[in-house]
Design a protein around this motif. Structure first.
Motif, PDB file in Angstrom:
ATOM      1  N   LEU A   1       3.343  15.082  -6.983  1.00 34.03           N
ATOM      2  CA  LEU A   1       4.343  16.097  -6.633  1.00 34.03           C
ATOM      3  C   LEU A   1       5.005  16.655  -7.887  1.00 34.03           C
ATOM      4  O   LEU A   1       5.244  17.888  -7.963  1.00 34.03           O
ATOM      5  N   ASN A   2       5.303  15.813  -8.854  1.00 33.71           N
ATOM      6  CA  ASN A   2       5.894  16.322 -10.086  1.00 33.71           C
ATOM      7  C   ASN A   2       4.970  17.310 -10.802  1.00 33.71           C
ATOM      8  O   ASN A   2       5.394  18.340 -11.310  1.00 33.71           O
ATOM      9  N   TYR A   3       3.701  16.909 -10.825  1.00 33.42           N
ATOM     10  CA  TYR A   3       2.723  17.810 -11.479  1.00 33.42           C
ATOM     11  C   TYR A   3       2.636  19.134 -10.734  1.00 33.42           C
ATOM     12  O   TYR A   3       2.619  20.221 -11.338  1.00 33.42           O
ATOM     13  N   SER A   4       2.551  19.009  -9.399  1.00 32.11           N
ATOM     14  CA  SER A   4       2.419  20.261  -8.600  1.00 32.11           C
ATOM     15  C   SER A   4       3.665  21.126  -8.741  1.00 32.11           C
ATOM     16  O   SER A   4       3.584  22.370  -8.804  1.00 32.11           O
TER      17      SER A   4
ATOM     18  N   SER B   1       0.837  -1.213   0.000  1.00 33.94           N
ATOM     19  CA  SER B   1       0.000   0.000   0.000  1.00 33.94           C
ATOM     20  C   SER B   1       0.863   1.251   0.000  1.00 33.94           C
ATOM     21  O   SER B   1       0.568   2.230  -0.691  1.00 33.94           O
ATOM     22  N   LEU B   2       1.937   1.203   0.720  1.00 38.47           N
ATOM     23  CA  LEU B   2       2.803   2.404   0.801  1.00 38.47           C
ATOM     24  C   LEU B   2       3.494   2.642  -0.535  1.00 38.47           C
ATOM     25  O   LEU B   2       3.668   3.813  -0.942  1.00 38.47           O
ATOM     26  N   VAL B   3       3.867   1.606  -1.259  1.00 37.44           N
ATOM     27  CA  VAL B   3       4.543   1.811  -2.539  1.00 37.44           C
ATOM     28  C   VAL B   3       3.603   2.497  -3.526  1.00 37.44           C
ATOM     29  O   VAL B   3       3.988   3.389  -4.268  1.00 37.44           O
TER      30      VAL B   3
ATOM     31  N   SER C   1       4.076   6.265  -5.057  1.00 37.80           N
ATOM     32  CA  SER C   1       4.112   6.508  -6.504  1.00 37.80           C
ATOM     33  C   SER C   1       3.092   7.585  -6.878  1.00 37.80           C
ATOM     34  O   SER C   1       3.378   8.474  -7.672  1.00 37.80           O
ATOM     35  N   ASN C   2       1.919   7.413  -6.307  1.00 35.70           N
ATOM     36  CA  ASN C   2       0.884   8.423  -6.603  1.00 35.70           C
ATOM     37  C   ASN C   2       1.324   9.813  -6.108  1.00 35.70           C
ATOM     38  O   ASN C   2       1.134  10.825  -6.780  1.00 35.70           O
TER      39      ASN C   2
END
Length: 881
Positions: free
Chosen positions: A127-130, A115-117, A121-122
């Protein structure tokens, strides 16, 4: 005790907490599996257990011991749960549960890891988009911020540019509105803004505005100077005369009349206008009318001083002010020319006959001119005080310097003008104006000496005018005087005369007493002629006019005024009254000279009393000053001269009468009556002393009588010795004796013992005569009269001895020295020899008579010489010499 209670409470609270925890732990262990399977980890306390905590917590709160309770709980946890972990591990039930939960924990771990992976990733994608979006927005923001800053800068710049334009525009408006100081303030603000904000900008229009600042400042300076010039035009023109007149009228029409009323009401006669007493009693409302700020408005000067001080060009303002002010002064004193080189005398200013200012001098012109000058002086005083003497470079005496220079120029003209004034009215008008002017100057601490000197000259001129008027009126009085005693038949007029005329106190009291005794028809004769009371009236009138002339205003140099006043009255008494009366002594009328002598006696009294009156009036306001007129001595000298003139006139008349005497020295018959010529002589003497000279002072009468009878006997003795024939008859000698006895007999009639005896009854003489004053202290008592009669009869002694000698039938009797010294002591030996030689007697008798006389006997000659001088002793007693 409190500590023990607290410990007990803490222990009880700990037990409650432990019971609550122990009850909760199994549920915690049982629920571990559930928690690992993904359910929420919940640790809940039993509400009933929590309720147990409440009383203990409340008690701690009420006692303000919550912190202490908390600290005790921490300590209790450490004490009670120290071995709890070991106990749990040793618990089998717990261990079983732990082994069963390991697999569950592994599954949970895997589940969590997957679940953490996914979540990471999400999150990374997000974060990249933001991040990209933030970077783009930041670039937009930065660009917008730069634009905004530029806009803000532009806005600020535009605002300051507009402020500069507004200041420039406002400055122009303020200059037009003549509000120069505010305009200068705007220029200063404009200059500061430009230098601080736009100095590095290349704005041409701002540079032009900035470059116009010096021009605008120059315009402000020029406009300030022009405003001062315009102020001078409106204030130092025609208006200045109105200001001077208005200020002068406050003094002349309000303060002065008010003071006269107060002076009469408060009996302040000794205090003059503008004295400290008068100034202290002035009405405050009237004083407020003299406030100079009400007459002048000096805003232009205040603004100009502020402006030029701000520009640091105050020296320029002062120089421009002085130049304009000097021009205004020169224009102000027109038609008088303003010269810087003044020598202080009239000749230095040219010929008055060709001088425009001198030709313009009239009373009205002079008043208007001085009122204009007064207005300027007040303006100058107010200007200098209001500007703290900045414009005159701190010269606190600037107004006085102008005034002194002007008076140095004006004084010769004013003296010239005063010399042209001829009437007392003109001089009084000039004096009233100038005295009020002096009061104003004095109150403003201006130099009053030049005008006051002129006022003293005016007083001298008034004294001269009054002296001339007095001389003219006295000439009329002297010409109209009848030189007769003043007879008065009106009681009221008589009382008035006693008040007008100066008389001795005892004489005045006697005159009033004799007037009171008059019943019925009133008739009293005063010894002086009408000239004396009229002159007394004229003297008092003249003196009062002079005193009134200086009594209201003159406050300084009183000693000078007093000297002028005394000198004037001395001139009137001596050079007018005395000299004109003395000139009358050349008259040949005995009656006139006798009356002048009586008048002079009273003028001596008048001079003394007038001196006392001037001392009492005391214009010097110094009680230690005593005034004594020198004319007293002049009158005494004139009186003595009158006596000499009267004696000379009487002597001349007696000599003329004696020239008509023609005695018969060869007569052969003895007469029983005197010769007719001797009767004429006797009647002349009796008439002269009993009527013509009866009004003279008794001392003068006595002196004249002794003088005339002494002269008469000496002349008859001279006739007997030198004008008789060589031989005379015994009958002629007896006739001569009758004549001399007749002359001697009139002495008792000239000196009556008492009025009742001389009149033969006790009735009063009519009209009643008030006797003239006695100068040498003689009194007319009966003893004095008797002594005078005896002394006067002694003047005939030598003559009678000569007659007795010539009557001797036996000349041998004369040879006896004892008889000779007893009967003939007054006859000189040589005169005796001459007389005996004239008598017709037998020659042998004559020779025998002289055989026994030793004319060479020095002792006898000395005795005769000594006795011969006895006839002069009486004359010496009466100062005859």
């Amino acid at each position: 005790m409190d500590q023990e209670a607290q410990t007990q409470v803490s222990q009880e609270f700990q037990k409650v907490l432990l019971s609550s925890v122990s009850a909760s732990l199994p549920s915690i262990v049982d629920d571990d599996t559930k928690n690992l399977s993904g359910q929420d980890d919940v640790l809940e306390l039993d509400p009933s257990a929590f309720d147990k905590w409440v009383p203990y917590l409340r008690r701690s709160v009420e006692r303000d011991q919550l912190g202490l309770a908390t600290e005790e709980l921490y300590n209790s946890v450490d004490d009670h749960f120290e071995g709890l972990e070991v106990e749990l591990l040793q618990d089998s039930q717990v261990n079983d549960k732990l082994r069963n939960s390991i697999g569950q924990i592994s599954r949970v771990h895997n589940l969590i890891e997957n679940s953490l992976v996914r979540d990471i990733s999400n999150i990374q994608d997000q974060l990249n988009y933001s991040t990209n979006e933030v970077i783009m927005k930041k670039e937009v923001y930065v660009n917008d911020k730069k634009t905004s800053l530029k806009i803000l800068e532009a806005n600020i710049l535009i605002t300051k540019v507009l402020q500069i334009l507004e200041l420039s525009n406002k400055c122009q408006e303020l200059i037009i509105e003549r509000d120069f100081f505010k305009a200068l303030q705007n220029l200063d603000s404009l200059e500061k803004i430009y230098l601080q904000e736009f100095k590095n900008y290349n704005f041409q229009f701002l540079k032009e505005i900035y470059n116009s600042i010096p021009y605008l400042k120059s315009s402000i300076k020029n406009e300030c100077i022009n405003s001062i010039r315009n102020h001078f035009n409106s204030n130092i023109g025609k208006n200045i005369a109105d200001v001077g007149e208005g200020y002068f009228n406050v003094y002349d029409e309000k303060l002065f009349p008010t003071w006269l009323e107060k002076k009469d009401h408060m009996k302040l006669a000794n205090f003059k206008f503008n004295s400290p007493v008068e100034v202290s009693l002035r009405d405050e409302d009237l004083v407020e009318e003299l406030n100079l700020e009400k007459f002048f408005h000096l805003d232009e000067f205040h603004d100009s001083i502020l402006i030029f001080r701000s520009l640091n060009e105050l020296d320029y303002l002062i120089s421009e002010f002085r130049r304009e002010y000097e021009f205004r002064k020169a224009k102000l004193i027109d038609p008088l020319t303003w010269r810087k080189s003044q020598k202080g005398n009239g000749s230095a200013f040219g010929d008055f006959t060709n001088d425009l200012f001198a030709q313009s001098l009239t009373m009205d012109f002079l008043k208007q001119y001085f009122l204009k000058i007064l207005g300027f002086l007040l303006y100058d005083i107010n200007l200098n005080r209001s500007t703290d003497f900045i414009l005159v470079d701190n010269d606190y005496n600037a107004t006085n310097e102008f005034w002194d220079a002007l008076m140095l120029r004006l004084e010769p003209y004013l003296k010239h003008f005063v010399r042209k004034l001829q009437t007392e009215e003109e001089l009084g008008e000039f004096k009233n104006f100038m005295c009020m002017y002096v009061c104003i100057l004095e109150n403003h601490n201006l130099n009053i000496e030049p005008l006051y000197r002129l006022l003293i000259v005016v007083f001298e001129k008034v004294c001269n005018v009054n002296t001339t008027a007095f001389s003219a009126e006295f000439d009329i009085l002297l010409h109209d005087d009848d030189f007769m005693p003043l007879a008065i038949s009106d009681r009221g007029l008589y009382e008035k005369m006693l008040k007008i005329c100066w008389m001795k106190d005892d004489e005045l009291a006697k005159a009033r007493a004799e007037a009171a005794e008059q019943n019925g028809q009133f008739t009293i004769t005063l010894p002086f002629s009408p000239l004396y009371p009229m002159t007394c009236t004229l003297l008092k009138k003249t003196y009062n006019k002079l005193i009134h002339f200086i009594g209201t205003y003159y406050r300084h140099e009183l000693h000078t005024l007093n000297n002028i006043l005394v000198k004037t009255m001395e001139s009137i008494f001596s050079k007018i009254i005395n000299e004109k009366i003395r000139a009358k002594l050349d008259s040949t009328s005995r009656e006139e000279i006798a009356q002048i002598l009586i008048n002079l006696d009273y003028f001596v009294i008048a001079a003394k009393e007038f001196s006392n009156m001037m001392t009492r009036d005391n214009i010097l306001q110094n009680p230690s000053i005593e005034i004594k007129l020198a004319s007293i001595n002049n009158y005494v000298e004139s009186r003595k001269y009158a006596e000499d003139q009267l004696i000379e006139l009487i002597d001349s008349k007696v000599t003329d009468i004696l020239e008509t005497v023609d005695l018969d020295w060869r007569a052969m018959e003895v007469r029983q009556e005197p010769d007719i010529s001797i009767v004429d002589v006797a009647q002349f003497l009796e008439m002269m002393f009993s009527s013509t000279l009866v009004n003279l002072p008794y001392s003068v009468q006595t002196l004249l009588i002794f003088r005339e009878f002494d002269s008469l006997t000496r002349q008859f003795l001279d006739i007997l010795l030198h004008e008789t024939p060589p031989k005379i008859t015994q009958e002629s000698i007896l006739n001569f004796e009758v004549d001399m006895k007749y002359l001697e007999g009139i002495i008792s009639r000239i000196f009556p013992q008492r009025e009742s005896e001389s009149n033969g009854n006790n009735e009063l003489q009519s009209p009643l005569m008030i006797t003239s004053p006695t100068i040498n202290g003689f009194t007319r008592s009966s003893n004095t009269i008797g002594n005078n009669v005896k002394s006067l009869e002694a003047t005939f002694t030598e003559l009678k001895q000569c007659i007795e000698l010539m009557k001797l039938e036996n000349m041998g009797e004369y040879n006896d020295s004892e008889i000779r010294l007893r009967k003939y002591p007054r006859i000189k030996p040589e005169d005796a020899s001459l007389l005996i030689s004239k008598v017709e007697i037998p020659m042998n008798d004559v020779q025998s008579s002289f055989d026994d006389i030793d004319l060479n006997n020095s002792s006898q000659e000395s005795n005769f010489r000594e006795l011969s001088t006895n006839g002069k002793k009486i004359a010496k007693f009466f100062n005859r010499g």
